[in-house]
Scaffold this motif. Structure first.
Motif: not given
Length: 322
Positions: A37-41, A63-70, A285-286
């Motif tokens: 949900d966070v990635i989608k927003i 995956l890039q967004a997830a890595r960046c946020i992490r 996608s997310p």
């Protein structure tokens, strides 16, 4: 099956039991799907010009967004806004499923239609979602803002967020984006209940099938229903998110360009002009992964808790009869 069924052998449920089962289903589901949900927003809110030859957004892949946020914000960032999101899920699940059970029973009692048909589920599911949306919209706006903000945070906690928004923007800010979500929620939720009913009938197991197969059927049918419904109504969800962060530009500036919209029509026009048709499907996608997980888990958990309540009532009834 969800909804009132006059052919069911077990005792009918009370409104409190439907509300509790809906709340529990929403709570479990929200904890699982929060990262998506966070990635989608984040995808929905970033601006990328369709005429630009270089990427204009901070995020360009799941995956890039997830890595960046992490990397930038830590693991806890995937649960930003989780408190208002959980309150939203608990409240929404309770109102939606209680209303749905009430409406399907009303259809059975007052009309010649079968309460377990797919068409009745579409109508009752859509109306139930509209009632839940109006009730829970302030929590949805808070959830979106908490998930959207980066570091340093503009809102320290839920209480600070409510107080700041109330003082600086007024009470109506909690209902930003209500127009597109009401337009979208009826067909979205209606199709969820419709396709869930259709798929469960198509994939009906043999009488000898065990509980594990029935549980798997609920997850598969719910996931398929969620993905179809989300794809059809996705642009309206994106418009809602863009409108909900109006007046919130200070916390969004580090993610790239920001825009101000005068309303739903202006939001649609600006996105179409600057970002093209693809802009209406940012974060799809997310969102589809989230829709598959959330809808499948919601229906699975709801039926799981309903059956637990029914089994308990049956046991108590037999014990009292002895």
């Amino acid at each position: 099956m969800v909804g009132y069924d006059p052919r069911a052998q077990k005792l009918p449920l009370r409104a409190q039991e439907a509300a509790l089962a809906g709340s529990a289903a929403g709570m479990v589901t929200r904890a699982v799907i929060s990262p998506l949900d966070v990635i989608k927003i984040r995808f929905q809110l970033q601006i990328e010009s369709v005429s630009s030859t270089t990427p204009g957004g901070k995020y360009w892949g799941l995956l890039q967004a997830a890595r960046c946020i992490r990397t930038e914000e830590g693991l806890a960032a995937f649960w930003k806004g989780h408190v208002p999101a959980q309150l939203l899920s608990i409240c929404y699940g309770a109102v939606q499923f209680t209303t749905f059970e009430f409406l399907t029973k009303a259809v059975h009692d007052t009309t010649p239609f079968d309460s377990q048909t797919s068409g009745v589920h579409f109508l009752c599911g859509g109306l139930a979602a509209c009632s839940a949306t109006v009730t829970c919209q302030p929590l949805d706006t808070l959830r979106t803002r908490f998930a959207a903000q980066g570091e340093p945070k503009l809102y320290k906690n839920l209480t600070d967020g409510v107080r700041t928004m109330w003082r600086s923007e007024g009470v109506l800010t909690f209902y930003r984006g209500l127009s597109p979500v009401l337009i979208a929620v009826f067909p979205y939720a209606g199709m969820q209940f419709f396709f869930y009913n259709v798929f469960k009938r198509l994939l009906a197991p043999p009488p000898s099938a065990g509980k594990s197969r029935e549980s798997l059927r609920s997850i598969v049918c719910g996931s398929a229903a969620g993905m179809i419904s989300k794809t059809v109504t996705y642009p309206l969800d994106l418009f809602k998110k863009r409108l909900q962060v109006g007046g919130f530009e200070e916390a969004r500036i580090q993610f790239g360009q920001v825009r101000r919209y005068r309303g739903l029509a202006d939001c649609v026009a600006q996105i179409s002009r600057e970002e093209g048709v693809r802009g209406f499907f940012k974060g799809l996608s997310p969102s589809l992964l989230k829709a598959a997980l959330s809808t499948g888990l919601t229906f699975f958990c709801y039926e799981l808790f309903l059956n637990a309540f029914r089994d308990l009532k049956d046991l108590n009834g037999r014990a009292a009869a002895r």
